[in-house]
Design a protein around this motif. Structure first.
Motif, PDB file in Angstrom:
ATOM      1  N   TYR A 161      -0.929  11.011  -0.423  1.00  0.00           N
ATOM      2  CA  TYR A 161      -0.348   9.754   0.046  1.00  0.00           C
ATOM      3  C   TYR A 161      -1.201   9.142   1.157  1.00  0.00           C
ATOM      4  O   TYR A 161      -1.570   7.966   1.096  1.00  0.00           O
ATOM      5  CB  TYR A 161       1.074   9.991   0.551  1.00  0.00           C
ATOM      6  CG  TYR A 161       1.709   8.764   1.144  1.00  0.00           C
ATOM      7  CD1 TYR A 161       2.387   7.865   0.342  1.00  0.00           C
ATOM      8  CD2 TYR A 161       1.642   8.500   2.515  1.00  0.00           C
ATOM      9  CE1 TYR A 161       2.974   6.720   0.878  1.00  0.00           C
ATOM     10  CE2 TYR A 161       2.212   7.365   3.057  1.00  0.00           C
ATOM     11  CZ  TYR A 161       2.874   6.480   2.237  1.00  0.00           C
ATOM     12  OH  TYR A 161       3.431   5.348   2.773  1.00  0.00           O
ATOM     13  N   ASN A 162      -1.499   9.927   2.178  1.00  0.00           N
ATOM     14  CA  ASN A 162      -2.247   9.409   3.328  1.00  0.00           C
ATOM     15  C   ASN A 162      -3.636   8.930   2.939  1.00  0.00           C
ATOM     16  O   ASN A 162      -4.104   7.892   3.415  1.00  0.00           O
ATOM     17  CB  ASN A 162      -2.343  10.470   4.421  1.00  0.00           C
ATOM     18  CG  ASN A 162      -1.002  10.729   5.072  1.00  0.00           C
ATOM     19  OD1 ASN A 162      -0.123   9.872   5.075  1.00  0.00           O
ATOM     20  ND2 ASN A 162      -0.826  11.930   5.605  1.00  0.00           N
TER      21      ASN A 162
ATOM     22  N   CYS B 239       0.823  -1.212   0.000  1.00  0.00           N
ATOM     23  CA  CYS B 239       0.000   0.000   0.000  1.00  0.00           C
ATOM     24  C   CYS B 239       0.854   1.258   0.000  1.00  0.00           C
ATOM     25  O   CYS B 239       0.509   2.254  -0.633  1.00  0.00           O
ATOM     26  CB  CYS B 239      -0.943  -0.009   1.197  1.00  0.00           C
ATOM     27  SG  CYS B 239      -2.276  -1.216   1.033  1.00  0.00           S
ATOM     28  N   SER B 240       1.990   1.212   0.688  1.00  0.00           N
ATOM     29  CA  SER B 240       2.881   2.362   0.710  1.00  0.00           C
ATOM     30  C   SER B 240       3.438   2.649  -0.684  1.00  0.00           C
ATOM     31  O   SER B 240       3.490   3.804  -1.122  1.00  0.00           O
ATOM     32  CB  SER B 240       4.020   2.118   1.690  1.00  0.00           C
ATOM     33  OG  SER B 240       4.910   3.205   1.706  1.00  0.00           O
TER      34      SER B 240
ATOM     35  N   ASN C 170      -7.137   4.157   2.213  1.00  0.00           N
ATOM     36  CA  ASN C 170      -8.098   3.406   1.404  1.00  0.00           C
ATOM     37  C   ASN C 170      -7.561   2.028   1.028  1.00  0.00           C
ATOM     38  O   ASN C 170      -8.303   1.052   0.991  1.00  0.00           O
ATOM     39  CB  ASN C 170      -8.472   4.181   0.146  1.00  0.00           C
ATOM     40  CG  ASN C 170      -9.330   5.376   0.450  1.00  0.00           C
ATOM     41  OD1 ASN C 170     -10.015   5.423   1.466  1.00  0.00           O
ATOM     42  ND2 ASN C 170      -9.297   6.369  -0.427  1.00  0.00           N
ATOM     43  N   CYS C 171      -6.271   1.947   0.750  1.00  0.00           N
ATOM     44  CA  CYS C 171      -5.665   0.665   0.364  1.00  0.00           C
ATOM     45  C   CYS C 171      -5.648  -0.302   1.543  1.00  0.00           C
ATOM     46  O   CYS C 171      -5.958  -1.485   1.376  1.00  0.00           O
ATOM     47  CB  CYS C 171      -4.241   0.909  -0.145  1.00  0.00           C
ATOM     48  SG  CYS C 171      -3.366  -0.583  -0.622  1.00  0.00           S
ATOM     49  N   ILE C 172      -5.288   0.161   2.712  1.00  0.00           N
ATOM     50  CA  ILE C 172      -5.206  -0.709   3.890  1.00  0.00           C
ATOM     51  C   ILE C 172      -6.585  -1.238   4.267  1.00  0.00           C
ATOM     52  O   ILE C 172      -6.726  -2.376   4.721  1.00  0.00           O
ATOM     53  CB  ILE C 172      -4.578   0.078   5.072  1.00  0.00           C
ATOM     54  CG1 ILE C 172      -3.099   0.242   4.865  1.00  0.00           C
ATOM     55  CG2 ILE C 172      -4.854  -0.590   6.397  1.00  0.00           C
ATOM     56  CD1 ILE C 172      -2.291  -1.030   4.951  1.00  0.00           C
ATOM     57  N   ARG C 173      -7.626  -0.468   4.025  1.00  0.00           N
ATOM     58  CA  ARG C 173      -8.982  -0.870   4.401  1.00  0.00           C
ATOM     59  C   ARG C 173      -9.500  -2.080   3.674  1.00  0.00           C
ATOM     60  O   ARG C 173     -10.217  -2.881   4.224  1.00  0.00           O
ATOM     61  CB  ARG C 173      -9.956   0.283   4.168  1.00  0.00           C
ATOM     62  CG  ARG C 173     -10.292   0.968   5.455  1.00  0.00           C
ATOM     63  CD  ARG C 173     -11.402   1.934   5.243  1.00  0.00           C
ATOM     64  NE  ARG C 173     -10.775   3.261   5.230  1.00  0.00           N
ATOM     65  CZ  ARG C 173     -11.244   4.298   4.616  1.00  0.00           C
ATOM     66  NH1 ARG C 173     -12.351   4.214   3.948  1.00  0.00           N
ATOM     67  NH2 ARG C 173     -10.627   5.430   4.670  1.00  0.00           N
TER      68      ARG C 173
ATOM     69  N   ARG D 270       3.264   6.078  -5.544  1.00  0.00           N
ATOM     70  CA  ARG D 270       3.079   6.262  -6.996  1.00  0.00           C
ATOM     71  C   ARG D 270       1.929   7.224  -7.271  1.00  0.00           C
ATOM     72  O   ARG D 270       2.025   8.101  -8.141  1.00  0.00           O
ATOM     73  CB  ARG D 270       2.776   4.919  -7.664  1.00  0.00           C
ATOM     74  CG  ARG D 270       3.992   4.071  -7.906  1.00  0.00           C
ATOM     75  CD  ARG D 270       3.675   2.814  -8.694  1.00  0.00           C
ATOM     76  NE  ARG D 270       3.068   3.150  -9.963  1.00  0.00           N
ATOM     77  CZ  ARG D 270       2.049   2.475 -10.506  1.00  0.00           C
ATOM     78  NH1 ARG D 270       1.528   1.439  -9.917  1.00  0.00           N
ATOM     79  NH2 ARG D 270       1.560   2.830 -11.669  1.00  0.00           N
ATOM     80  N   HIS D 271       0.830   7.037  -6.545  1.00  0.00           N
ATOM     81  CA  HIS D 271      -0.349   7.879  -6.746  1.00  0.00           C
ATOM     82  C   HIS D 271      -0.031   9.341  -6.415  1.00  0.00           C
ATOM     83  O   HIS D 271      -0.355  10.247  -7.181  1.00  0.00           O
ATOM     84  CB  HIS D 271      -1.496   7.366  -5.873  1.00  0.00           C
ATOM     85  CG  HIS D 271      -2.703   8.230  -5.883  1.00  0.00           C
ATOM     86  ND1 HIS D 271      -3.565   8.277  -6.956  1.00  0.00           N
ATOM     87  CD2 HIS D 271      -3.196   9.100  -4.974  1.00  0.00           C
ATOM     88  CE1 HIS D 271      -4.535   9.132  -6.689  1.00  0.00           C
ATOM     89  NE2 HIS D 271      -4.332   9.644  -5.503  1.00  0.00           N
ATOM     90  N   ALA D 272       0.605   9.578  -5.266  1.00  0.00           N
ATOM     91  CA  ALA D 272       0.934  10.950  -4.856  1.00  0.00           C
ATOM     92  C   ALA D 272       1.924  11.591  -5.822  1.00  0.00           C
ATOM     93  O   ALA D 272       1.778  12.765  -6.171  1.00  0.00           O
ATOM     94  CB  ALA D 272       1.491  10.939  -3.434  1.00  0.00           C
ATOM     95  N   ASP D 273       2.918  10.832  -6.270  1.00  0.00           N
ATOM     96  CA  ASP D 273       3.886  11.376  -7.231  1.00  0.00           C
ATOM     97  C   ASP D 273       3.205  11.778  -8.535  1.00  0.00           C
ATOM     98  O   ASP D 273       3.483  12.836  -9.101  1.00  0.00           O
ATOM     99  CB  ASP D 273       4.989  10.357  -7.525  1.00  0.00           C
ATOM    100  CG  ASP D 273       5.956  10.181  -6.373  1.00  0.00           C
ATOM    101  OD1 ASP D 273       5.981  11.041  -5.472  1.00  0.00           O
ATOM    102  OD2 ASP D 273       6.683   9.173  -6.377  1.00  0.00           O
TER     103      ASP D 273
END
Length: 120
Positions: free
Chosen positions: A110-111, A47-48, A116-119, A53-56
């Motif tokens: 990022y956060n 997830c990290s 959302n990914c961890i959920r 990647r998403h934030a970048d």
């Protein structure tokens, strides 16, 4: 010995059916990621990486938009004789402004994605 087109077709279909029934036993079925087959650390790393990647990707767009806007404004401001130089300065200033703004938003992107990914 000659084979007719129908006979070749029937042999081909028979071989296909034989392979189709034997193949599922030879290939293991894929299992979706779940808490049973992923440790907490593996999920967190995955997830990290995805959140990074998403934030970048999102912040790159902001920086580019700032540079383009700065170049457009810079080329319009000032004399026509120095339009190229003014566009360069505007791109530099706009890019720097976009970079400052995007760095402020990076943690937010990022956060949000990580949570959302961890959920799931």
């Amino acid at each position: 010995m000659q084979f007719s087109g129908t006979r070749v077709t029937m042999i081909g279909l028979g071989l296909f059916a034989l392979l189709a029934t034997a193949l599922p036993n030879a290939v293991p079925q894929a299992e979706a990621h779940s808490s049973r087959n992923w440790s907490q650390a593996e999920r967190s790393r995955y997830c990290s990486a995805q959140a990074r990647r998403h934030a970048d990707r999102k912040t790159r767009r902001t920086t580019a938009a700032g540079a383009l806007t700065g170049a457009a404004v810079g080329s319009m401001v000032g004399s026509n004789r120095n339009a190229g130089r003014n566009a360069g300065r505007g791109a530099l200033i706009g890019g720097a402004g976009g970079l400052v703004h995007s760095n402020a938003r990076w943690n937010s992107y990022y956060n949000s994605y990580y949570r959302n990914c961890i959920r799931w």
